[in-house]
Motif scaffolding. Structure first.
Motif, PDB file in Angstrom:
ATOM      1  N   ALA A 128      58.129  35.775  40.068  1.00 41.48           N
ATOM      2  CA  ALA A 128      56.804  35.916  39.456  1.00 41.48           C
ATOM      3  C   ALA A 128      56.329  34.590  38.865  1.00 41.48           C
ATOM      4  CB  ALA A 128      56.830  36.999  38.387  1.00 41.48           C
ATOM      5  N   ARG A 129      57.221  33.854  38.223  1.00 35.68           N
ATOM      6  CA  ARG A 129      56.841  32.556  37.651  1.00 35.68           C
ATOM      7  C   ARG A 129      56.385  31.590  38.735  1.00 35.68           C
ATOM      8  NH1 ARG A 129      61.330  30.616  33.532  1.00 35.68           N
ATOM      9  NH2 ARG A 129      60.318  28.643  34.020  1.00 35.68           N
ATOM     10  N   ARG A 130      57.105  31.569  39.844  1.00 34.08           N
ATOM     11  CA  ARG A 130      56.724  30.661  40.937  1.00 34.08           C
ATOM     12  C   ARG A 130      55.351  31.034  41.496  1.00 34.08           C
ATOM     13  NH1 ARG A 130      62.026  31.433  42.340  1.00 34.08           N
ATOM     14  NH2 ARG A 130      61.510  32.754  44.113  1.00 34.08           N
ATOM     15  N   ILE A 131      55.119  32.328  41.681  1.00 39.05           N
ATOM     16  CA  ILE A 131      53.832  32.773  42.226  1.00 39.05           C
ATOM     17  C   ILE A 131      52.708  32.500  41.232  1.00 39.05           C
ATOM     18  CG2 ILE A 131      52.491  34.780  42.960  1.00 39.05           C
ATOM     19  CD1 ILE A 131      55.121  35.949  44.088  1.00 39.05           C
ATOM     20  N   MET A 132      52.935  32.803  39.956  1.00 42.55           N
ATOM     21  CA  MET A 132      51.884  32.648  38.948  1.00 42.55           C
ATOM     22  C   MET A 132      51.583  31.196  38.633  1.00 42.55           C
ATOM     23  SD  MET A 132      52.333  35.836  36.413  1.00 42.55           S
ATOM     24  CE  MET A 132      52.533  37.475  37.121  1.00 42.55           C
ATOM     25  N   ALA A 133      52.456  30.295  39.033  1.00 41.06           N
ATOM     26  CA  ALA A 133      52.158  28.874  38.859  1.00 41.06           C
ATOM     27  C   ALA A 133      50.943  28.474  39.692  1.00 41.06           C
ATOM     28  CB  ALA A 133      53.365  28.022  39.245  1.00 41.06           C
ATOM     29  N   HIS A 134      50.615  29.275  40.714  1.00 40.68           N
ATOM     30  CA  HIS A 134      49.500  28.956  41.598  1.00 40.68           C
ATOM     31  C   HIS A 134      48.369  29.976  41.531  1.00 40.68           C
ATOM     32  CE1 HIS A 134      51.894  25.771  43.311  1.00 40.68           C
ATOM     33  NE2 HIS A 134      52.890  26.602  43.379  1.00 40.68           N
ATOM     34  N   LYS A 135      48.559  31.042  40.771  1.00 38.62           N
ATOM     35  CA  LYS A 135      47.537  32.086  40.655  1.00 38.62           C
ATOM     36  C   LYS A 135      47.411  32.520  39.205  1.00 38.62           C
ATOM     37  CE  LYS A 135      48.369  34.271  45.166  1.00 38.62           C
ATOM     38  NZ  LYS A 135      48.630  35.571  45.795  1.00 38.62           N
ATOM     39  N   SER A 136      46.417  33.315  38.918  1.00 39.12           N
ATOM     40  CA  SER A 136      46.304  33.885  37.584  1.00 39.12           C
ATOM     41  C   SER A 136      47.185  35.129  37.482  1.00 39.12           C
ATOM     42  CB  SER A 136      44.847  34.261  37.294  1.00 39.12           C
ATOM     43  OG  SER A 136      44.469  35.373  38.085  1.00 39.12           O
ATOM     44  N   TYR A 137      47.406  35.589  36.266  1.00 39.43           N
ATOM     45  CA  TYR A 137      48.198  36.798  36.044  1.00 39.43           C
ATOM     46  C   TYR A 137      47.531  37.996  36.722  1.00 39.43           C
ATOM     47  CZ  TYR A 137      50.585  40.557  33.547  1.00 39.43           C
ATOM     48  OH  TYR A 137      51.301  41.685  33.237  1.00 39.43           O
ATOM     49  N   SER A 138      46.233  38.107  36.556  1.00 41.47           N
ATOM     50  CA  SER A 138      45.509  39.245  37.124  1.00 41.47           C
ATOM     51  C   SER A 138      45.496  39.223  38.649  1.00 41.47           C
ATOM     52  CB  SER A 138      44.072  39.267  36.614  1.00 41.47           C
ATOM     53  OG  SER A 138      44.046  39.417  35.220  1.00 41.47           O
ATOM     54  N   ALA A 139      45.570  38.024  39.230  1.00 43.18           N
ATOM     55  CA  ALA A 139      45.508  37.903  40.689  1.00 43.18           C
ATOM     56  C   ALA A 139      46.833  38.210  41.373  1.00 43.18           C
ATOM     57  CB  ALA A 139      45.051  36.497  41.078  1.00 43.18           C
ATOM     58  N   VAL A 140      47.894  38.299  40.602  1.00 44.07           N
ATOM     59  CA  VAL A 140      49.211  38.553  41.185  1.00 44.07           C
ATOM     60  C   VAL A 140      49.526  40.037  41.069  1.00 44.07           C
ATOM     61  CG1 VAL A 140      51.680  38.080  41.010  1.00 44.07           C
ATOM     62  CG2 VAL A 140      50.031  36.246  40.658  1.00 44.07           C
ATOM     63  N   GLY A 141      49.688  40.669  42.193  1.00 44.00           N
ATOM     64  CA  GLY A 141      50.047  42.083  42.201  1.00 44.00           C
ATOM     65  C   GLY A 141      51.548  42.263  42.107  1.00 44.00           C
ATOM     66  N   ILE A 142      51.953  43.352  41.496  1.00 37.37           N
ATOM     67  CA  ILE A 142      53.378  43.655  41.364  1.00 37.37           C
ATOM     68  C   ILE A 142      54.022  43.766  42.746  1.00 37.37           C
ATOM     69  CG2 ILE A 142      55.036  45.388  40.564  1.00 37.37           C
ATOM     70  CD1 ILE A 142      53.701  43.669  38.345  1.00 37.37           C
ATOM     71  N   ASN A 143      53.316  44.364  43.692  1.00 40.92           N
ATOM     72  CA  ASN A 143      53.878  44.508  45.045  1.00 40.92           C
ATOM     73  C   ASN A 143      54.154  43.153  45.685  1.00 40.92           C
ATOM     74  OD1 ASN A 143      53.872  47.286  44.866  1.00 40.92           O
ATOM     75  ND2 ASN A 143      51.899  47.510  45.876  1.00 40.92           N
ATOM     76  N   SER A 171      56.239  48.782  32.051  1.00 38.83           N
ATOM     77  CA  SER A 171      54.825  48.697  32.423  1.00 38.83           C
ATOM     78  C   SER A 171      54.529  47.265  32.865  1.00 38.83           C
ATOM     79  CB  SER A 171      53.942  49.039  31.219  1.00 38.83           C
ATOM     80  OG  SER A 171      54.131  48.063  30.193  1.00 38.83           O
ATOM     81  N   LYS A 172      53.296  47.043  33.356  1.00 34.37           N
ATOM     82  CA  LYS A 172      52.926  45.674  33.723  1.00 34.37           C
ATOM     83  C   LYS A 172      52.856  44.800  32.474  1.00 34.37           C
ATOM     84  CE  LYS A 172      50.045  42.716  36.528  1.00 34.37           C
ATOM     85  NZ  LYS A 172      48.852  42.487  37.312  1.00 34.37           N
ATOM     86  N   ASP A 173      52.427  45.354  31.343  1.00 35.08           N
ATOM     87  CA  ASP A 173      52.436  44.603  30.081  1.00 35.08           C
ATOM     88  C   ASP A 173      53.857  44.203  29.695  1.00 35.08           C
ATOM     89  OD1 ASP A 173      49.720  44.615  29.708  1.00 35.08           O
ATOM     90  OD2 ASP A 173      49.763  45.772  27.847  1.00 35.08           O
ATOM     91  N   ALA A 174      54.798  45.126  29.818  1.00 31.93           N
ATOM     92  CA  ALA A 174      56.197  44.832  29.491  1.00 31.93           C
ATOM     93  C   ALA A 174      56.736  43.760  30.430  1.00 31.93           C
ATOM     94  CB  ALA A 174      57.045  46.093  29.581  1.00 31.93           C
ATOM     95  N   PHE A 175      56.328  43.814  31.698  1.00 31.24           N
ATOM     96  CA  PHE A 175      56.705  42.793  32.664  1.00 31.24           C
ATOM     97  C   PHE A 175      56.135  41.439  32.242  1.00 31.24           C
ATOM     98  CE2 PHE A 175      54.877  40.554  36.401  1.00 31.24           C
ATOM     99  CZ  PHE A 175      56.057  40.037  36.931  1.00 31.24           C
ATOM    100  N   GLY A 176      54.856  41.394  31.877  1.00 31.89           N
ATOM    101  CA  GLY A 176      54.224  40.151  31.448  1.00 31.89           C
ATOM    102  C   GLY A 176      54.874  39.578  30.199  1.00 31.89           C
TER     103      GLY A 176
END
Length: 197
Positions: free
Chosen positions: A18-33, A52-57
Motif C-alpha cells: 500500500a505504501r508503494r502504491i500510495m507514493a504515486h496516488k492519493s489515498y482515495s484513489a487507491v482501492g483495497i482490491n 475497516s479502511k480507516d483502521a487500515f489507513g
C-alpha cells in the motif's frame, strides 16, 4: 509457520504494498482490491487483517512513522558528531527523499496529510502523533546543539523545531507542485540562517 507469524507477515506485506502504491496516488484513489491484488492476498481476507479502511489507513500511517522515526534516530543519534552535523544530515536526507520521482518524494505525511486529515479522525490523530514525534526529535537535537555550541537559536528550541518542520513540510509540497528542488533549496538556506550557520 505459526498462524500468528503468518498473519503478521501478511499484514506487513499489505502495508508495504500500500505504501508503494500510495507514493504515486492519493489515498482515495487507491482501492483495497488493488492493494490486495498487488500483495497477492485474496480479496475476501482484508477484514481478517483490518477492521475497516480507516483502521487500515491508521495502521499504514503508524507503520510509516515507525520506520521513519527509526531512520531519523539512526541519522540524528550519532553522539560522536556535533548536533549541527546530525541535524543538517537529517535535512539532507529529507531533501534527497523528496527529490525522488521528479520531486514527488516518498513521505506519506507530505503525500497524504491534507487529504486524510479531513477524511478520518483516527488517521488525523496518527498523523498528529507521528509528526509530533518528529518535531520532538528536532527539538532535542536543537537543544543538544545549543548545549555543545554547534547551534544557536533565537528563542525556544521547541518553537524553532516546529517552525523548521512546518517550513520543510511546506517546501516539500511546493517542490511537488513546481516539480523543482528550488523550495527545498530555500528551506536549506533559511534553516542555516535560523541556526546561525
Amino acid at each position: 509457520m505459526p498462524v500468528a507469524t503468518h498473519k503478521t507477515d501478511t499484514r506487513a506485506n499489505i502495508l508495504g504494498v500500500a505504501r508503494r502504491i500510495m507514493a504515486h496516488k492519493s489515498y482515495s484513489a487507491v482501492g483495497i482490491n488493488e492493494v490486495l491484488a498487488e500483495a497477492g492476498v485474496p480479496k475476501g481476507s482484508f477484514y481478517h487483517y483490518f477492521a475497516s479502511k480507516d483502521a487500515f489507513g491508521e495502521a499504514l500511517l503508524k507503520d510509516y512513522f515507525d520506520e521513519y522515526l527509526s531512520d531519523m534516530d539512526r541519522i540524528v543519534g550519532q553522539p560522536d558528531r556535533p548536533a549541527v552535523e546530525r541535524l543538517m544530515a537529517y535535512w539532507q536526507q529529507w531533501r534527497e527523499t523528496q527529490s525522488l520521482d521528479d520531486c514527488q518524494g516518498k513521505c506519506l505525511a507530505v503525500k497524504l496529510g491534507a487529504e486524510v486529515a479531513d477524511l478520518s479522525e483516527s488517521m488525523r490523530l496518527a498523523l498528529k502523533e507521528g509528526t509530533s514525534a518528529i518535531v520532538e526529535r528536532i527539538e532535542r537535537i536543537l537543544a543538544s546543539g545549543v548545549e555543545d555550541g554547534s547551534i544557536t537559536v533565537d528563542g525556544d528550541p521547541g518553537e524553532t523545531a516546529q517552525a523548521l518542520y512546518d517550513m520543510w513540510l511546506g517546501a516539500s509540497v511546493m517542490a511537488k507542485i513546481h516539480r523543482s528542488l528550488a523550495p527545498l533549496n530555500t528551506a536549506t538556506a533559511v534553516t542555516r540562517q535560523l541556526l546561525h550557520l
